[in-house]
Scaffold this active site. Structure first.
Site, mmCIF file in Angstrom:
data_model
loop_
_atom_site.group_PDB
_atom_site.id
_atom_site.type_symbol
_atom_site.label_atom_id
_atom_site.label_comp_id
_atom_site.label_asym_id
_atom_site.label_seq_id
_atom_site.Cartn_x
_atom_site.Cartn_y
_atom_site.Cartn_z
ATOM 1 N N GLY A 287 0.766 -1.240 0.000
ATOM 2 C CA GLY A 287 0.000 0.000 0.000
ATOM 3 C C GLY A 287 0.790 1.279 0.000
ATOM 4 O O GLY A 287 0.197 2.367 0.019
ATOM 5 N N GLU A 329 4.123 -6.739 0.894
ATOM 6 C CA GLU A 329 3.533 -7.069 -0.410
ATOM 7 C C GLU A 329 3.391 -5.826 -1.290
ATOM 8 O O GLU A 329 2.281 -5.346 -1.543
ATOM 9 C CB GLU A 329 2.163 -7.724 -0.205
ATOM 10 C CG GLU A 329 2.241 -9.043 0.546
ATOM 11 C CD GLU A 329 0.876 -9.560 0.971
ATOM 12 O OE1 GLU A 329 0.762 -10.756 1.246
ATOM 13 O OE2 GLU A 329 -0.089 -8.744 1.048
ATOM 14 N N ARG A 369 -9.066 4.807 -13.057
ATOM 15 C CA ARG A 369 -8.747 5.322 -11.736
ATOM 16 C C ARG A 369 -9.198 6.765 -11.533
ATOM 17 O O ARG A 369 -9.579 7.155 -10.422
ATOM 18 C CB ARG A 369 -7.251 5.197 -11.454
ATOM 19 C CG ARG A 369 -6.753 3.763 -11.338
ATOM 20 C CD ARG A 369 -5.300 3.697 -10.877
ATOM 21 N NE ARG A 369 -5.162 4.168 -9.514
ATOM 22 C CZ ARG A 369 -4.673 5.353 -9.164
ATOM 23 N NH1 ARG A 369 -4.260 6.222 -10.110
ATOM 24 N NH2 ARG A 369 -4.573 5.709 -7.900
ATOM 25 N N CYS A 400 -18.509 7.094 -24.308
ATOM 26 C CA CYS A 400 -19.753 7.840 -24.227
ATOM 27 C C CYS A 400 -20.137 8.061 -22.764
ATOM 28 O O CYS A 400 -21.158 7.575 -22.288
ATOM 29 C CB CYS A 400 -20.847 7.088 -24.977
ATOM 30 S SG CYS A 400 -22.300 8.088 -25.312
ATOM 31 N N GLU A 401 -19.293 8.779 -22.044
ATOM 32 C CA GLU A 401 -19.501 9.091 -20.630
ATOM 33 C C GLU A 401 -18.883 10.453 -20.333
ATOM 34 O O GLU A 401 -17.741 10.723 -20.728
ATOM 35 C CB GLU A 401 -18.818 8.053 -19.725
ATOM 36 C CG GLU A 401 -19.378 6.655 -19.803
ATOM 37 C CD GLU A 401 -20.714 6.510 -19.095
ATOM 38 O OE1 GLU A 401 -21.029 7.375 -18.248
ATOM 39 O OE2 GLU A 401 -21.434 5.548 -19.398
#
Length: 472
Positions: A287, A329, A369, A400-401
């Site tokens: 993270g 990780e 994102r 188309c957004e």
């Protein structure tokens, strides 16, 4: 064609959008080292990566195109391995970006791999990752996925629910057959219990994973984590190796990791006191954030590793515990910075007094994102240098957004025209891996570059690929 040029910022402060974009950079052609791949530079005016001109890469592989700097990726693997030392475990989080070529790099650099689905597991196995170097995650693992993990002998399984503990206990009974697979008798999988520590990571709601009100793991405060330990220990076929914690993603404040380590080690002490068992492993997840813009200030991995090792040692000394093997990780921190997305400009539309909308040949199908997390990115004109005044811009896609936005606020040279190439930095993590076929657009190719050579990692999807799945 006119352009909305703002040499010193927007023309009319009263029509600024609510987000108040930052002032333009002094040099629109400059590359900030913390944001771009390590081999990125301007060569003859155009951007080059790995010794290759992006114009040549676009001509050979098309656009949109993910360009991955292999040396950058490998150096970040080595950086993690060296920072945490030989006794610690470093496992690349395959969900950030997963393909056989990249997982081979990870293995060659001495890292393990963590996967969270059966699909990622099979890619890792086909890439030649030794099964004992694989950790299986997932909040709702299918029984068939657990059976496959047991069959190949993955190194660790991180349990996430009481139902999953029961499934694993059943599958590890002698001669249990599921989906034609018989679990090898006598093989006890090493299990980590995932603990939600209640640490509130300073990150977006959708990528914070350690507070109680979310789907992952066992709550520490409610006693669920302690009960999960009891149930694993009560299952003869399971080997409780340790505890796992992951507080979220894109985190710069390392205090959260230290607090999580303290709380998880407190549980380890309670396990010792109740069961007489000293747990041998502690996995603090990943993270850690990366720089997407000049506003981001990621911490030095060497300092983070030193701090985490110190807090684990001191906490264990206070509790009278032996120091467990520490595992981390990283995913984004390895895959993210070394990859850029290359787009071709299609249209430039001025909205007077507000900004210019620069449309490219990709969009939310290759980078969700921005729409999902309000993510911010850095972009440059990649096919040439320009001395034109900066114009406040929004880079948008072809879907188309209205939310089809790649970079919400940036400054580009006011002479940008159709056919120009734009590069968006730090797109190696969670862009291609979360890509879709929205509006039946094929997913882009991924190419690795190194020392003047290019190699295709994932080919571009075609209409034929999309139609092949259509059974109508």
């Amino acid at each position: 064609m006119s352009r909305v040029a703002h040499p010193a910022g927007p023309r009319h402060a009263d029509v600024l959008p609510a987000e108040h974009p930052p002032p333009p950079p002094r040099d629109l052609n400059a590359l900030e080292p913390a944001i771009w791949p390590r081999t990125a530079q301007r060569s003859g005016g155009a951007l080059s990566i790995g010794g290759l001109d992006v114009r040549d890469l676009a001509a050979e592989f098309g656009t949109p195109l993910f360009i991955c700097d292999e040396d950058d990726f490998r150096l970040r693997c080595r950086g993690y391995r060296e920072a945490f030392g030989g006794t610690a475990g470093v496992f690349y989080a395959a969900k950030a970006f997963c393909c056989r070529g990249v997982l081979r790099w990870v293995t060659e650099e001495g890292l393990g791999v963590d996967v969270c689905t059966g699909g990622e597991l099979e890619v890792a196995l086909q890439a030649g990752v030794p099964a004992e170097n694989i950790t299986l995650h997932g909040s709702n693992k299918l029984t068939s996925e657990l059976a496959r993990a047991l069959e190949v002998g993955v190194g660790h399984i991180v349990v996430d629910s009481f139902e999953e503990i029961a499934r694993l206990a059943y599958l590890t009974e002698p001669e249990v057959t599921h989906s034609g697979v018989t679990t090898p008798p006598g093989r006890r999988p090493a299990v980590l219990v995932r603990v939600t520590t209640g640490v509130e990571a300073h990150t977006h709601e959708f990528v914070a994973t350690a507070h109680d009100d979310q789907k992952f793991g066992f709550s520490l405060s409610s006693g669920a984590a302690a009960e999960a330990v009891r149930r694993v220990l009560a299952s003869p076929g399971l080997d409780l190796a340790g505890l796992h914690s992951h507080i979220g993603s894109q985190i710069f404040d390392t205090d959260g990791f230290e607090m999580a380590a303290r709380r998880v080690l407190g549980l380890a002490a309670a396990v010792r006191d109740e069961h007489g068992l000293e747990l041998r492993e502690l996995n603090l997840g990943g993270g850690l954030g990366i720089a997407y813009t000049s506003e981001d200030d990621p911490a030095d991995i060497k300092i983070i590793a030193q701090n985490l090792n110190e807090i684990v040692r001191s906490q264990c000394a206070s509790a009278g515990l032996p120091v467990p093997r520490l595992t981390v990780e990283p995913g984004r921190a390895i895959a993210g910075p070394g990859t850029v997305t290359l787009y071709e400009v299609g249209t430039v539309k001025d909205v007077d007094g507000l900004r210019s909308y620069v449309s490219v040949d990709g969009g939310m199908s290759d980078n969700i994102r921005t729409a999902l997390y309000d993510a911010e990115y850095t972009t440059v004109l990649a096919s040439r240098e320009s001395a034109a005044a900066p114009m406040l811009s929004r880079i948008v896609g072809r879907h188309c957004e209205s939310g089809d936005i790649v970079v919400r606020d940036c400054y580009l040279p006011s002479d940008v025209v159709p056919g120009d190439l734009l590069a968006v930095a730090a797109t190696g993590a969670y862009c291609r891996s979360m890509a879709s076929n929205y509006n039946h657009v094929g997913r882009p190719a991924v190419v690795s570059v190194r020392q003047g050579g290019a190699r295709l990692l994932l080919r571009r999807e075609t209409i034929e690929d999309l139609l092949r799945l259509d059974a109508g």
